[in-house]
Design a protein around this motif. Structure first.
Motif, PDB file in Angstrom:
ATOM      1  N   ARG A  84      48.019  46.098  36.075  1.00 49.98           N
ATOM      2  CA  ARG A  84      48.662  46.619  37.282  1.00 49.98           C
ATOM      3  C   ARG A  84      47.951  46.124  38.544  1.00 49.98           C
ATOM      4  O   ARG A  84      48.597  45.731  39.518  1.00 49.98           O
ATOM      5  CB  ARG A  84      48.695  48.152  37.273  1.00 49.98           C
ATOM      6  CG  ARG A  84      49.852  48.729  36.506  1.00 49.98           C
ATOM      7  CD  ARG A  84      50.093  50.201  36.807  1.00 49.98           C
ATOM      8  NE  ARG A  84      48.903  51.046  36.717  1.00 49.98           N
ATOM      9  CZ  ARG A  84      48.431  51.590  35.608  1.00 49.98           C
ATOM     10  NH1 ARG A  84      49.029  51.382  34.461  1.00 49.98           N
ATOM     11  NH2 ARG A  84      47.359  52.357  35.632  1.00 49.98           N
ATOM     12  N   ILE A  85      46.620  46.143  38.521  1.00 49.49           N
ATOM     13  CA  ILE A  85      45.865  45.647  39.677  1.00 49.49           C
ATOM     14  C   ILE A  85      46.162  44.168  39.891  1.00 49.49           C
ATOM     15  O   ILE A  85      46.399  43.726  41.019  1.00 49.49           O
ATOM     16  CB  ILE A  85      44.351  45.891  39.500  1.00 49.49           C
ATOM     17  CG1 ILE A  85      44.050  47.396  39.536  1.00 49.49           C
ATOM     18  CG2 ILE A  85      43.552  45.161  40.586  1.00 49.49           C
ATOM     19  CD1 ILE A  85      42.633  47.756  39.120  1.00 49.49           C
ATOM     20  N   TRP A  86      46.166  43.390  38.810  1.00 49.64           N
ATOM     21  CA  TRP A  86      46.436  41.955  38.913  1.00 49.64           C
ATOM     22  C   TRP A  86      47.835  41.707  39.468  1.00 49.64           C
ATOM     23  O   TRP A  86      48.025  40.862  40.356  1.00 49.64           O
ATOM     24  CB  TRP A  86      46.247  41.290  37.553  1.00 49.64           C
ATOM     25  CG  TRP A  86      46.520  39.822  37.574  1.00 49.64           C
ATOM     26  CD1 TRP A  86      47.576  39.180  37.005  1.00 49.64           C
ATOM     27  CD2 TRP A  86      45.735  38.804  38.192  1.00 49.64           C
ATOM     28  NE1 TRP A  86      47.493  37.826  37.235  1.00 49.64           N
ATOM     29  CE2 TRP A  86      46.366  37.569  37.962  1.00 49.64           C
ATOM     30  CE3 TRP A  86      44.554  38.815  38.929  1.00 49.64           C
ATOM     31  CZ2 TRP A  86      45.865  36.365  38.440  1.00 49.64           C
ATOM     32  CZ3 TRP A  86      44.048  37.606  39.402  1.00 49.64           C
ATOM     33  CH2 TRP A  86      44.706  36.406  39.149  1.00 49.64           C
ATOM     34  N   GLU A  87      48.828  42.419  38.952  1.00 51.21           N
ATOM     35  CA  GLU A  87      50.205  42.236  39.423  1.00 51.21           C
ATOM     36  C   GLU A  87      50.341  42.585  40.899  1.00 51.21           C
ATOM     37  O   GLU A  87      51.042  41.903  41.640  1.00 51.21           O
ATOM     38  CB  GLU A  87      51.182  43.079  38.591  1.00 51.21           C
ATOM     39  CG  GLU A  87      51.448  42.506  37.230  1.00 51.21           C
ATOM     40  CD  GLU A  87      52.032  41.104  37.276  1.00 51.21           C
ATOM     41  OE1 GLU A  87      52.983  40.864  38.049  1.00 51.21           O
ATOM     42  OE2 GLU A  87      51.519  40.234  36.543  1.00 51.21           O
ATOM     43  N   LYS A  88      49.669  43.640  41.319  1.00 51.64           N
ATOM     44  CA  LYS A  88      49.779  44.098  42.703  1.00 51.64           C
ATOM     45  C   LYS A  88      48.993  43.214  43.668  1.00 51.64           C
ATOM     46  O   LYS A  88      49.493  42.850  44.730  1.00 51.64           O
ATOM     47  CB  LYS A  88      49.289  45.543  42.812  1.00 51.64           C
ATOM     48  CG  LYS A  88      49.364  46.114  44.205  1.00 51.64           C
ATOM     49  CD  LYS A  88      48.837  47.530  44.254  1.00 51.64           C
ATOM     50  CE  LYS A  88      48.820  48.018  45.700  1.00 51.64           C
ATOM     51  NZ  LYS A  88      47.981  49.186  45.876  1.00 51.64           N
ATOM     52  N   GLU A  89      47.754  42.882  43.320  1.00 53.66           N
ATOM     53  CA  GLU A  89      46.866  42.226  44.271  1.00 53.66           C
ATOM     54  C   GLU A  89      46.625  40.745  43.998  1.00 53.66           C
ATOM     55  O   GLU A  89      46.118  40.038  44.857  1.00 53.66           O
ATOM     56  CB  GLU A  89      45.528  42.968  44.315  1.00 53.66           C
ATOM     57  CG  GLU A  89      45.710  44.403  44.772  1.00 53.66           C
ATOM     58  CD  GLU A  89      44.417  45.191  44.851  1.00 53.66           C
ATOM     59  OE1 GLU A  89      43.334  44.603  44.657  1.00 53.66           O
ATOM     60  OE2 GLU A  89      44.497  46.400  45.108  1.00 53.66           O
ATOM     61  N   LYS A  90      46.940  40.275  42.788  1.00 48.78           N
ATOM     62  CA  LYS A  90      46.689  38.881  42.380  1.00 48.78           C
ATOM     63  C   LYS A  90      45.234  38.478  42.573  1.00 48.78           C
ATOM     64  O   LYS A  90      44.922  37.302  42.776  1.00 48.78           O
ATOM     65  CB  LYS A  90      47.610  37.904  43.106  1.00 48.78           C
ATOM     66  CG  LYS A  90      49.051  38.028  42.667  1.00 48.78           C
ATOM     67  CD  LYS A  90      49.200  37.676  41.209  1.00 48.78           C
ATOM     68  CE  LYS A  90      50.660  37.777  40.797  1.00 48.78           C
ATOM     69  NZ  LYS A  90      50.814  38.019  39.381  1.00 48.78           N
ATOM     70  N   GLY A  97      41.410  47.331  42.986  1.00 50.88           N
ATOM     71  CA  GLY A  97      42.369  48.383  43.295  1.00 50.88           C
ATOM     72  C   GLY A  97      42.275  48.881  44.712  1.00 50.88           C
ATOM     73  O   GLY A  97      43.111  49.652  45.149  1.00 50.88           O
TER      74      GLY A  97
END
Length: 172
Positions: A84-90, A97
């Motif tokens: 989720r962190i990767w998808e949101k912030e790349k 986060g």
């Protein structure tokens, strides 16, 4: 160590301890530590990027067949949170986060873990973009030593370099 039942038992024991006392119940992310008293209270926050990267580095090739259901569930939560962190912030910053710039000493080991498990896809071009953060062949933009305050993103970081090479080696 592979095919060593003593080593495997020790790994399982330590991972079960980590799941019980170190990993956040909601996110699965490890906290900084826990007390050694009878309460084993979790200490500090659970979003220290390099701590997460060290933890997942240990999970990369771990044989998880002997782990409890609860431990497997926490690892699944950890994986989900990191995705989720990767998808949101790349990126993974010094404190994942919470936004911020990439901290390659956190980011590259974490994305290697996620990539190695097949949870994210990476192209050679995406990974080679990290080379723009290099000087004299070494990756910079990594958090430095922390004393009483949090460090600035500096570098170089040889561990980040190693994980970039590991990722490139596995990209088909």
């Amino acid at each position: 160590s592979y095919n060593d039942t003593t080593a495997q038992s020790l790994v399982i024991k330590h991972m079960e301890i980590a799941a019980k006392y170190l990993m956040d119940d909601v996110s699965g992310i490890p906290v900084h530590g826990f007390t050694l008293d009878e309460n084993h209270s979790k200490v500090m926050m659970c979003n220290f990027g390099r701590g997460i990267s060290w933890f997942v580095s240990g999970l990369v090739d771990m044989d998880t067949t002997g782990l409890s259901i609860e431990c497997h569930e926490l690892i699944t939560r950890l994986d989900s949170t990191l995705c989720r962190i990767w998808e949101k912030e790349k990126c993974f910053s010094q404190f994942p986060g919470q936004g911020g710039k990439s901290d390659l000493s956190a980011e590259l080991p974490i994305i290697y873990y996620l990539f190695h498990k097949g949870l994210i896809k990476l192209s050679e071009e995406q990974v080679l973009k990290y080379s723009t953060m290099a000087n004299n062949g070494l990756l910079y933009h990594s958090s430095g030593s922390v004393t009483t305050t949090y460090s600035n993103l500096t570098g170089p970081n040889i561990l980040a370099q190693a994980f970039m090479l590991k990722i490139l080696n596995e990209i088909k």
